[in-house]
Motif scaffolding. Sequence first.
Motif, PDB file in Angstrom:
ATOM      1  N   SER A 190      -8.619   0.558  -0.496  1.00  0.00           N
ATOM      2  CA  SER A 190      -7.624   1.320   0.131  1.00  0.00           C
ATOM      3  C   SER A 190      -7.775   2.185   1.040  1.00  0.00           C
ATOM      4  O   SER A 190      -6.736   2.963   1.744  1.00  0.00           O
ATOM      5  CB  SER A 190      -7.509   2.138  -1.152  1.00  0.00           C
ATOM      6  OG  SER A 190      -7.835   3.265  -1.452  1.00  0.00           O
ATOM      7  N   CYS A 211      -1.773  -0.636  -3.635  1.00  0.00           N
ATOM      8  CA  CYS A 211      -3.261  -0.324  -3.099  1.00  0.00           C
ATOM      9  C   CYS A 211      -2.596   1.622  -3.022  1.00  0.00           C
ATOM     10  O   CYS A 211      -1.546   1.825  -2.396  1.00  0.00           O
ATOM     11  CB  CYS A 211      -4.309  -0.593  -1.297  1.00  0.00           C
ATOM     12  SG  CYS A 211      -4.605  -2.085  -2.256  1.00  0.00           S
ATOM     13  N   PHE A 237       5.740  -4.765   3.568  1.00  0.00           N
ATOM     14  CA  PHE A 237       4.721  -5.328   2.663  1.00  0.00           C
ATOM     15  C   PHE A 237       4.318  -6.675   2.681  1.00  0.00           C
ATOM     16  O   PHE A 237       5.487  -6.820   3.775  1.00  0.00           O
ATOM     17  CB  PHE A 237       5.185  -5.080   1.105  1.00  0.00           C
ATOM     18  CG  PHE A 237       6.235  -6.228   0.641  1.00  0.00           C
ATOM     19  CD1 PHE A 237       6.217  -7.504   0.497  1.00  0.00           C
ATOM     20  CD2 PHE A 237       7.621  -6.121   1.133  1.00  0.00           C
ATOM     21  CE1 PHE A 237       7.435  -8.199  -0.644  1.00  0.00           C
ATOM     22  CE2 PHE A 237       8.585  -6.575   0.690  1.00  0.00           C
ATOM     23  CZ  PHE A 237       8.612  -7.838   0.060  1.00  0.00           C
ATOM     24  N   ALA A 264       0.420  -1.169   0.236  1.00  0.00           N
ATOM     25  CA  ALA A 264       0.067   0.152   0.459  1.00  0.00           C
ATOM     26  C   ALA A 264       0.606   1.574  -0.645  1.00  0.00           C
ATOM     27  O   ALA A 264       2.570   1.006   0.564  1.00  0.00           O
ATOM     28  CB  ALA A 264      -1.161  -0.052   1.345  1.00  0.00           C
ATOM     29  N   GLN A 305       2.278   0.610   5.283  1.00  0.00           N
ATOM     30  CA  GLN A 305       2.707   1.352   4.018  1.00  0.00           C
ATOM     31  C   GLN A 305       3.447   0.866   3.510  1.00  0.00           C
ATOM     32  O   GLN A 305       5.258   0.574   4.584  1.00  0.00           O
ATOM     33  CB  GLN A 305       2.644   2.742   4.532  1.00  0.00           C
ATOM     34  CG  GLN A 305       1.334   2.885   5.299  1.00  0.00           C
ATOM     35  CD  GLN A 305       0.878   4.880   5.288  1.00  0.00           C
ATOM     36  OE1 GLN A 305       2.301   4.904   6.824  1.00  0.00           O
ATOM     37  NE2 GLN A 305      -0.066   5.349   5.039  1.00  0.00           N
ATOM     38  N   ASP A 319      -8.802   3.975   5.180  1.00  0.00           N
ATOM     39  CA  ASP A 319      -8.048   3.229   6.529  1.00  0.00           C
ATOM     40  C   ASP A 319      -9.243   3.114   7.177  1.00  0.00           C
ATOM     41  O   ASP A 319      -9.279   4.040   8.101  1.00  0.00           O
ATOM     42  CB  ASP A 319      -6.965   4.119   7.006  1.00  0.00           C
ATOM     43  CG  ASP A 319      -6.021   3.667   7.918  1.00  0.00           C
ATOM     44  OD1 ASP A 319      -6.533   2.690   8.379  1.00  0.00           O
ATOM     45  OD2 ASP A 319      -5.049   4.521   8.554  1.00  0.00           O
ATOM     46  N   THR A 372       0.713  -3.758  11.516  1.00  0.00           N
ATOM     47  CA  THR A 372       0.740  -4.840  11.427  1.00  0.00           C
ATOM     48  C   THR A 372       0.348  -5.408  11.324  1.00  0.00           C
ATOM     49  O   THR A 372       0.522  -6.039  12.580  1.00  0.00           O
ATOM     50  CB  THR A 372       1.957  -4.647   9.755  1.00  0.00           C
ATOM     51  OG1 THR A 372       2.769  -4.627  10.734  1.00  0.00           O
ATOM     52  CG2 THR A 372       2.243  -3.237   9.151  1.00  0.00           C
ATOM     53  N   ASN A 415      -3.551  -5.915   7.099  1.00  0.00           N
ATOM     54  CA  ASN A 415      -2.760  -4.982   7.386  1.00  0.00           C
ATOM     55  C   ASN A 415      -1.093  -5.421   6.794  1.00  0.00           C
ATOM     56  O   ASN A 415      -0.593  -5.525   7.897  1.00  0.00           O
ATOM     57  CB  ASN A 415      -2.897  -4.222   8.026  1.00  0.00           C
ATOM     58  CG  ASN A 415      -2.037  -2.995   7.793  1.00  0.00           C
ATOM     59  OD1 ASN A 415      -1.939  -2.458   7.255  1.00  0.00           O
ATOM     60  ND2 ASN A 415      -2.191  -2.662   9.524  1.00  0.00           N
ATOM     61  N   PRO A 416      -0.815  -4.774   5.380  1.00  0.00           N
ATOM     62  CA  PRO A 416       0.945  -4.646   4.881  1.00  0.00           C
ATOM     63  C   PRO A 416       1.006  -3.357   5.729  1.00  0.00           C
ATOM     64  O   PRO A 416       2.408  -3.826   5.634  1.00  0.00           O
ATOM     65  CB  PRO A 416       0.291  -5.314   3.527  1.00  0.00           C
ATOM     66  CG  PRO A 416      -0.921  -4.817   3.461  1.00  0.00           C
ATOM     67  CD  PRO A 416      -1.810  -4.840   4.819  1.00  0.00           C
ATOM     68  N   PRO A 418      -5.568  -1.997   4.485  1.00  0.00           N
ATOM     69  CA  PRO A 418      -3.815  -0.886   4.633  1.00  0.00           C
ATOM     70  C   PRO A 418      -4.175  -0.456   5.366  1.00  0.00           C
ATOM     71  O   PRO A 418      -5.647   0.215   5.746  1.00  0.00           O
ATOM     72  CB  PRO A 418      -3.682  -0.984   3.009  1.00  0.00           C
ATOM     73  CG  PRO A 418      -4.509  -1.921   2.429  1.00  0.00           C
ATOM     74  CD  PRO A 418      -5.832  -1.590   2.726  1.00  0.00           C
ATOM     75  N   SER A 419      -3.727   0.579   6.784  1.00  0.00           N
ATOM     76  CA  SER A 419      -3.689   0.890   7.627  1.00  0.00           C
ATOM     77  C   SER A 419      -2.659   1.980   8.313  1.00  0.00           C
ATOM     78  O   SER A 419      -1.410   0.680   7.522  1.00  0.00           O
ATOM     79  CB  SER A 419      -4.504   0.228   8.362  1.00  0.00           C
ATOM     80  OG  SER A 419      -4.685   1.150  10.180  1.00  0.00           O
ATOM     81  N   LEU A 431      -7.639  -8.024   2.753  1.00  0.00           N
ATOM     82  CA  LEU A 431      -7.179  -6.564   2.807  1.00  0.00           C
ATOM     83  C   LEU A 431      -7.389  -5.623   3.387  1.00  0.00           C
ATOM     84  O   LEU A 431      -7.932  -5.071   1.924  1.00  0.00           O
ATOM     85  CB  LEU A 431      -5.883  -6.998   1.317  1.00  0.00           C
ATOM     86  CG  LEU A 431      -5.421  -8.178   0.712  1.00  0.00           C
ATOM     87  CD1 LEU A 431      -5.171  -8.138  -1.014  1.00  0.00           C
ATOM     88  CD2 LEU A 431      -4.622  -8.796   2.224  1.00  0.00           C
TER      89      LEU A 431
END
Length: 622
Positions: A479, A348, A582, A318, A572, A481, A556, A569-570, A551-552, A549
């Motif tokens: 994407s 993302c 990632f 992301a 940033q 949050d 992670t 949660n990958p 991302p936030s 998925l």
Amino acid sequence: SVMPCSSAQRRTRTRSRQGAKSMASLTATPREPRVSFDVAPKLEKSGGTPSPDKKRGAPHSTPGNGPMKVPRQTGDNLPPSMLQTPSASIPGKGAAAGAAPSTVPYAQRKNAMAVVVDMKASIEVAAADPVAGLGGSRTRCAIEIVAEAGAAGAEMQPAVGVAKRFRHMFTTLQQRAGALEQGFQEMQTQLMNNAGLPPSVIEARVPVGVPSQDTVVCMGRICCEAAEGKINKMSVLLEGGRMEGGQRIKLLLEELQSYALFPGQYVVVEGINSSGTRMVVKNLCEGVPRPLPRSAPDELMKLHHGVGSQPLSIAVAAGPFCTNDNLDYEPLSDLLHNAKHNDVLVLCGPFVDVNHPKLSGGDVDIETEDGVESVDYDTFFNFKISGVLETLYEENPDTKLQVVLVPSLHDAHHDYVFPQPPFADRVEGGQQSPFFPEEKLFTLDIPHTGGLGEDSKRVHCVSNPAMIKVNEVVVGVTSTDVLMQLGKAEIAQRPMSSNRLGRLAEHLLKQQSFHPLFPANGGVAGEPVPVDMTKSDRLRMPMSPDVLLVPSRLATFARKLDNGTLVVNPGQLARGSGGGTFASLTIGGLSKEALEQVAAKEPSTPIPHQVAERTAVQIRRI
């Protein structure tokens, strides 16, 4: 005189001149620094003792020079270290990890590819053959958008998100109220039919606001008593549907042992409402997830044990994809180099981050062989994102990798509305350049985006949110949050799930929505979410995904939820001036013996995919 050239030619020429990692050097007008005011009263220089001519103020009194304004600490201006959740690891369930962004410059980092989170699969998963992903024997995986039930051909619409741009910022009050009522009716059906409530509870249901001395059951939406501010246990209201009068009653939660509530949440409440305005809550149902997808055993046998079958490898990252001190997109280039052996790469946004210090001013100059040229955000995306994807496939023509692009509300070049349409040219085919006859302006020029079902289609543009199928695996992605927003708006007392991150993700599944908050920001000051209420039904989940998925900016993590969904949660890819993280997912196949046994007994009966049990997740630093 300058010879006319096409956009691809100019991009190639610039890339060869600047190098593979940096396609163009950019300069931009930085944002003006904020002015800070020292509002704290200054002590006298003589030993810190106040002057005898000055009177000492009362404790906690307001300074005499006027009211002192203290900036609120919201999620948008908190330091990144305060946005992290403490590290935690739960055996058998998942793992979480978080750390403040490093101040070490990206080029000087020493922890590249270090594993931050390592979640093992319950079922043994064989490692994927990296050689098979580059022209080897591995079969190219199939990617398709989960479509609405009964839709086919040209009328096919995605079950989640939108297929193309739509008219927004023009919704009447009647349309918004109608959209809310439609969502209420859908969740009412789901909760009453699928939440496993006893028949006696369903029979005792009455509209919200009807007084009764007996124990009754009501279904409604949680909202805050105050027009603004965060909800608390003393300001929780339950709002009924319009068809039932739309009444509101106050919920008294003292007798509840545990709960986790937020504005916009659909719940079923059991209690006593003797006055018609206040209900003493005895029991609470916080929602119900939809069933997981299923497939026939013979179909799974072909995918897992057919010719050229390999464990499915999915990489997820992301944005932002470049550090805040330059626009070289080095993290993205390194990610593509590492992911070229994978089957799928989910990217993302934001790709063109509107909050980047060198993009927020709006003036972006690209230095080419013809000189410095000021470009728009679409052309910048063309040079930076489309160009690096084109380079990837030119240098690795035999790779089996397919890329999925998910837009973000922080993308400066894309529509600021939720749900967001997929990436596409704002002007179809672009606008003719007045300076270069063969060049088109306002075009993204994303390579390898063929029609659906074509083998040449390597880049898939989907909406935000979206639900796609990778072979048999259903993947839900957004994407936005939403975990951060839910974390700000939620109130919880001894919740059933002690893992906060997993509980926030479970709210999405129990409410069957990628954004269950109403109002969209949960009534908490912070970043607004421009939800178009006429498209709010496109945020609902037709099924619980195998993989979710989200991302936030929170820590992670990878975790199996109670309903069987694997949530990841990958993080940033770039954090500040350093690198981020990632995720890499390796999904093995079900055992051949088990599939043969099921196929022999009931060959036509679909079975669950059990993706969470056969998936190994690693979250690494770039």
